[in-house]
Design a protein around this motif. Structure first.
Motif, PDB file in Angstrom:
ATOM      1  N   UNK A 274       0.844  -1.207   0.000  1.00  0.00           N
ATOM      2  CA  UNK A 274       0.000   0.000   0.000  1.00  0.00           C
ATOM      3  C   UNK A 274       0.876   1.252   0.000  1.00  0.00           C
ATOM      4  N   UNK A 275       1.928   1.224   0.806  1.00  0.00           N
ATOM      5  CA  UNK A 275       2.830   2.381   0.858  1.00  0.00           C
ATOM      6  C   UNK A 275       3.509   2.586  -0.493  1.00  0.00           C
ATOM      7  N   UNK A 276       3.823   1.474  -1.142  1.00  0.00           N
ATOM      8  CA  UNK A 276       4.490   1.547  -2.447  1.00  0.00           C
ATOM      9  C   UNK A 276       3.576   2.183  -3.514  1.00  0.00           C
ATOM     10  N   UNK A 277       2.309   1.744  -3.575  1.00  0.00           N
ATOM     11  CA  UNK A 277       1.417   2.312  -4.609  1.00  0.00           C
ATOM     12  C   UNK A 277       1.121   3.789  -4.317  1.00  0.00           C
ATOM     13  N   UNK A 279       3.266   5.884  -2.875  1.00  0.00           N
ATOM     14  CA  UNK A 279       4.482   6.605  -3.276  1.00  0.00           C
ATOM     15  C   UNK A 279       4.555   6.790  -4.789  1.00  0.00           C
ATOM     16  N   UNK A 280       4.268   5.711  -5.511  1.00  0.00           N
ATOM     17  CA  UNK A 280       4.290   5.795  -6.983  1.00  0.00           C
ATOM     18  C   UNK A 280       3.258   6.818  -7.467  1.00  0.00           C
ATOM     19  N   UNK A 281       2.069   6.796  -6.867  1.00  0.00           N
ATOM     20  CA  UNK A 281       0.996   7.713  -7.298  1.00  0.00           C
ATOM     21  C   UNK A 281       1.414   9.158  -7.080  1.00  0.00           C
ATOM     22  N   UNK A 282       2.000   9.424  -5.909  1.00  0.00           N
ATOM     23  CA  UNK A 282       2.430  10.794  -5.608  1.00  0.00           C
ATOM     24  C   UNK A 282       3.563  11.219  -6.546  1.00  0.00           C
ATOM     25  N   UNK A 283       4.418  10.257  -6.898  1.00  0.00           N
ATOM     26  CA  UNK A 283       5.538  10.565  -7.793  1.00  0.00           C
ATOM     27  C   UNK A 283       5.025  11.010  -9.167  1.00  0.00           C
ATOM     28  N   UNK A 284       4.048  10.262  -9.701  1.00  0.00           N
ATOM     29  CA  UNK A 284       3.489  10.618 -11.015  1.00  0.00           C
ATOM     30  C   UNK A 284       2.731  11.947 -10.930  1.00  0.00           C
ATOM     31  N   UNK A 285       1.988  12.145  -9.836  1.00  0.00           N
ATOM     32  CA  UNK A 285       1.235  13.394  -9.660  1.00  0.00           C
ATOM     33  C   UNK A 285       2.176  14.592  -9.647  1.00  0.00           C
ATOM     34  N   UNK A 286       3.283  14.449  -8.952  1.00  0.00           N
ATOM     35  CA  UNK A 286       4.251  15.557  -8.878  1.00  0.00           C
ATOM     36  C   UNK A 286       4.852  15.817 -10.253  1.00  0.00           C
ATOM     37  N   UNK A 287       5.133  14.738 -10.974  1.00  0.00           N
ATOM     38  CA  UNK A 287       5.770  14.878 -12.292  1.00  0.00           C
ATOM     39  C   UNK A 287       4.887  15.648 -13.271  1.00  0.00           C
ATOM     40  N   UNK A 288       3.566  15.384 -13.250  1.00  0.00           N
ATOM     41  CA  UNK A 288       2.667  16.046 -14.221  1.00  0.00           C
ATOM     42  C   UNK A 288       2.062  17.335 -13.644  1.00  0.00           C
ATOM     43  N   UNK A 289       2.523  17.740 -12.456  1.00  0.00           N
ATOM     44  CA  UNK A 289       1.983  18.941 -11.781  1.00  0.00           C
ATOM     45  C   UNK A 289       0.469  18.840 -11.614  1.00  0.00           C
ATOM     46  N   UNK A 290       0.028  17.716 -11.096  1.00  0.00           N
ATOM     47  CA  UNK A 290      -1.404  17.485 -10.867  1.00  0.00           C
ATOM     48  C   UNK A 290      -1.922  18.512  -9.866  1.00  0.00           C
ATOM     49  N   UNK A 291      -3.142  19.036 -10.074  1.00  0.00           N
ATOM     50  CA  UNK A 291      -3.573  20.172  -9.240  1.00  0.00           C
ATOM     51  C   UNK A 291      -5.022  20.075  -8.761  1.00  0.00           C
ATOM     52  N   UNK A 292      -5.555  18.866  -8.598  1.00  0.00           N
ATOM     53  CA  UNK A 292      -6.930  18.741  -8.099  1.00  0.00           C
ATOM     54  C   UNK A 292      -7.088  17.342  -7.494  1.00  0.00           C
ATOM     55  N   UNK A 293      -8.325  16.886  -7.308  1.00  0.00           N
ATOM     56  CA  UNK A 293      -8.483  15.516  -6.809  1.00  0.00           C
ATOM     57  C   UNK A 293      -8.301  14.545  -7.976  1.00  0.00           C
ATOM     58  N   UNK A 294      -7.888  13.345  -7.654  1.00  0.00           N
ATOM     59  CA  UNK A 294      -7.715  12.331  -8.696  1.00  0.00           C
ATOM     60  C   UNK A 294      -7.545  10.973  -8.062  1.00  0.00           C
ATOM     61  N   UNK A 295      -7.782   9.946  -8.874  1.00  0.00           N
ATOM     62  CA  UNK A 295      -7.655   8.579  -8.373  1.00  0.00           C
ATOM     63  C   UNK A 295      -6.675   7.808  -9.244  1.00  0.00           C
ATOM     64  N   UNK A 296      -5.701   7.223  -8.601  1.00  0.00           N
ATOM     65  CA  UNK A 296      -4.716   6.399  -9.305  1.00  0.00           C
ATOM     66  C   UNK A 296      -5.144   4.947  -9.142  1.00  0.00           C
ATOM     67  N   UNK A 297      -5.383   4.269 -10.241  1.00  0.00           N
ATOM     68  CA  UNK A 297      -5.896   2.899 -10.181  1.00  0.00           C
ATOM     69  C   UNK A 297      -4.765   1.897 -10.381  1.00  0.00           C
ATOM     70  N   UNK A 298      -4.760   0.886  -9.517  1.00  0.00           N
ATOM     71  CA  UNK A 298      -3.682  -0.108  -9.509  1.00  0.00           C
ATOM     72  C   UNK A 298      -4.227  -1.518  -9.541  1.00  0.00           C
ATOM     73  N   UNK A 299      -3.467  -2.381 -10.175  1.00  0.00           N
ATOM     74  CA  UNK A 299      -3.701  -3.823 -10.102  1.00  0.00           C
ATOM     75  C   UNK A 299      -2.548  -4.389  -9.269  1.00  0.00           C
TER      76      UNK A 299
END
Lengths: 468, 217
Positions: A274-277, A279-299
């Motif tokens: 859970x911590x890993x997914x 971290x990955x989600x926050x990493x991608x959000x930071x990279x694209x300068x995400x600026x609102x709510x969003x959901x990162x979907x994982x398998x």
């Protein structure tokens, strides 16, 4: 800054957005189509006239000309798309924000919606950042020989991993919503399936491009709830588990947190995954300068390997499931309020370490359907709708409790979202069962046949559905 | 002898003679600012041309976000009512804006009488309907009145709550004589979708057509 928000959606989410606007001191305007004239989202706000008119009838929830003309006519300053309809349409978001009379789009920047809305692009960006995605092609394939070679490689890789029945999915690259997807188990079947999917894709979407991915058989489907601001802040509100949706059934039940060791004997460290997914989600959000709510979907495969599936650049139906296990200053946050605040340019104003996670939450989607007939939608008139009120539950619905309601046939037969939470998943399940027993829904078809819902099905299957 | 053979043609036709018009209400199809282009008493045209390719009279325009939506007349007749108070105002979708008085043609009178003669197949649910793919391709190839159906045939696809469900015909075998719906349009439960003409009613249908053609000016 006081805003006036046009709520470009319907049903329970429209009511939740309106309530969030009221809580924040903003004004709002509702829209509806004729099919929704009896919905609570219309009747509750239909009193005003003239300048006080809050509710406007339109021909369709997907006509941008009408929505924007009402926004201008009523002097709105922002548009909230809710979920579905225009919520992930970057063209609409761009049109809202770039015009003679620009409005605020309550969602991410249109460029971010465009970039993350494209699954192929998301996969490419994720791979560049070292974020794992499902093994397979990262761009559409148009050549049969090349496609066959990729398919053979993916099947062989699975055999080498000791998977005795390997399989791959052949998908229409331009498709979505589960359309144009076929499974292949043996390479000898591949060419025929490839041609079928390619022809289907050409017919339906005008593009014969095909994607090929490893088919995961036994997995968990997780969601990470993020909240980011225009000031570079990024927060998460934990994880949710929506595996039932991914294994063939319509989404009827969702739970937070994403893993709970009392639900299943995992072969991996669930907290670490859970911590890993996250971290990955926050990493991608930071990279694209995400600026609102969003959901990162994982398998997450049964061996604990996570794969990014896609990013939903909008508020989701089940956002509140995450909010009910998150506490800031001992209060559960309201993610719709947070979404509106950050879209209007405010800072989030608190850091991740101020958010405390506690307990578990389950969301039930109460739907008018015949569970014994492949969950076929039921249509008719609801004459009575009552649900219990507890300090550990919440219900969001467009069904009025003080008058009859004809279920419109133009939309999903969802009647209500019911959330229950507790100190543990066991307590949430127990409360869920008690809650469902207390709900009372009555109605009939025009020929007098009694109403059908999934209440009993949910009650009978909580334990099984929550074995994730 | 079928009960429909006993249609009282004289009574039916005299009813049409008393008021040989139908009144078509026009509603705003979108929300926006409206500008009328016709007045009460104006004569208006519907679609014309060999291929019905020439648009009818421009009735009004709706402006939505600087996009103008012209509303053309689809039926010939006279403007009998215009809601003048709305001119230049912002109207909501569905609001009644005018009425056209349309003189009935022989074909339309025949169609109305035949509704009482043909076997209707009604919408099982309030939903959107489409002809089943096989029926649709046969209609396109041979014309609707050449397509026969029998009980058990897949006749429609019913689109309800985002799900497509096949609808099978149940009733007397016969030809699809009349179609009462537009594909993709929401139909109320119980509304007839098609009128089926069983072989034994062909004579009655022909009688209706001959009688109206002969007696209607």
């Amino acid at each position: 800054m006081k805003a006036k928000v046009l709520i470009a959606n319907r049903g329970e989410i429209a009511i939740r957005i309106a309530t969030a606007c009221e809580d924040l001191g903003h004004d709002f305007i509702m829209i509806y189509t004729d099919a929704d004239k009896d919905s609570e989202h219309v009747r509750r706000y239909a009193d005003g006239s003239g300048k006080e008119q809050k509710v406007w009838r339109i021909s369709s929830y997907t006509d941008p000309n009408e929505i924007l003309s009402i926004a201008d006519h009523t002097s709105c300053t922002a548009i909230h798309p809710g979920y579905g309809f225009f919520s992930e349409d970057y063209r609409f978001a761009r049109r809202v924000t770039i015009r003679d009379r620009p409005l605020i789009f309550i969602g991410p920047k249109w460029e971010v919606i465009r970039d993350l809305g494209d699954k192929i692009n998301t996969k490419k960006v994720a791979n560049e950042l070292g974020i794992p995605t499902i093994p397979g092609t990262s761009a559409p394939i148009y050549n049969e020989m090349e496609a066959e070679s990729v398919a053979a490689k993916l099947l062989n890789e699975q055999l080498e991993q000791g998977i005795t029945e390997p399989s791959i999915l052949v998908k229409a690259a331009a498709g979505g919503g589960g359309m144009g997807i076929e499974e292949v188990r043996r390479i000898e079947q591949f060419r025929r399936t490839y041609r079928e999917v390619k022809n289907y894709a050409k017919r339906q979407f005008g593009d014969g491009g095909v994607l090929i991915e490893t088919c995961l058989r036994d997995y968990n489907h997780l969601e990470v709830q993020l909240l980011c601001s225009q000031h570079g802040e990024q927060l998460h509100f934990g994880t949710r588990n929506c595996t039932i949706q991914s294994t063939g059934r319509q989404k009827r039940l969702e739970a937070a947190p994403g893993f709970d060791d009392s639900c299943f004997d995992y072969a991996f460290d669930s907290k670490e995954v859970l911590a890993q997914v996250i971290d990955y989600s926050l990493k991608l959000a930071a990279h694209v300068h995400y600026d609102n709510v969003g959901t990162w979907e994982w398998i997450v495969a049964r061996n604990g390997q996570p794969y990014l599936l896609e990013v939903n650049t909008r508020i989701q139906v089940e956002n509140d499931v995450s909010a009910r296990i998150s506490f800031y200053k001992n209060k559960q946050p309201n993610l719709l309020r947070e979404q509106i605040r950050v879209a209007l340019g405010e800072k989030i104003g608190y850091s991740q370490r101020k958010v405390v996670f506690k307990g578990a939450c389950i969301e039930f989607r109460i739907v008018a359907e015949d569970t014994s007939r492949d969950f076929a939608p039921w249509i008719g008139k609801i004459t009575r709708f009552e649900f219990p009120k507890h300090d550990w539950s919440a219900v969001y619905t467009q069904v009025p409790s003080d008058r009859t309601y004809d279920i419109p046939s133009d939309f999903d037969p969802n009647l209500a979202l019911a959330l229950v939470w507790g100190d543990s998943i066991a307590q949430a399940k127990e409360r869920g069962r008690a809650f469902l027993k207390e709900v009372s829904i009555q109605g009939e078809t025009s020929s007098g046949e009694p109403m059908m819902t999934n209440l009993q099905y949910l009650n009978d299957n909580i334990e099984r559905l929550l074995t994730f | 002898m079928s009960q429909h053979d006993t249609v009282n043609y004289e009574a039916v036709l005299s009813k049409f003679r008393e008021d040989p018009f139908t009144y078509v209400d026009i509603h705003a199809m979108h929300t926006g600012q409206i500008r009328f282009h016709v007045h009460e008493g104006d004569q208006v045209e519907g679609l014309t041309g060999d291929f019905r390719h020439i648009k009818g009279t421009l009735l009004c325009e709706l402006t939505r976000e600087r996009n103008q939506k012209p509303i053309h007349c689809t039926t010939k007749g006279e403007v009998s009512f215009v809601n003048k108070d709305l001119d230049g105002k912002f109207v909501q979708a569905g609001e009644k804006i005018m009425t056209i008085r349309h003189p009935l043609k022989k074909r339309e009178i025949i169609e109305q009488i035949l509704r009482k003669v043909l076997v209707p197949f009604a919408a099982p649910e309030k939903a959107k309907y489409y002809f089943a793919m096989d029926i649709q391709s046969r209609i396109e190839k041979f014309g609707q009145r050449s397509v026969s159906v029998k009980a058990g045939d897949e006749l429609f696809t019913m689109s309800l709550m985002k799900r497509d469900t096949p609808v099978f015909y149940a009733g007397e075998s016969g030809l699809i004589h009349s179609v009462y719906f537009k594909q993709g349009q929401s139909m109320e439960q119980g509304e007839p979708l098609v009128g089926i003409c069983p072989p034994e009613k062909i004579a009655v249908v022909e009688k209706v057509i001959t009688r109206v053609k002969a007696e209607w000016e």
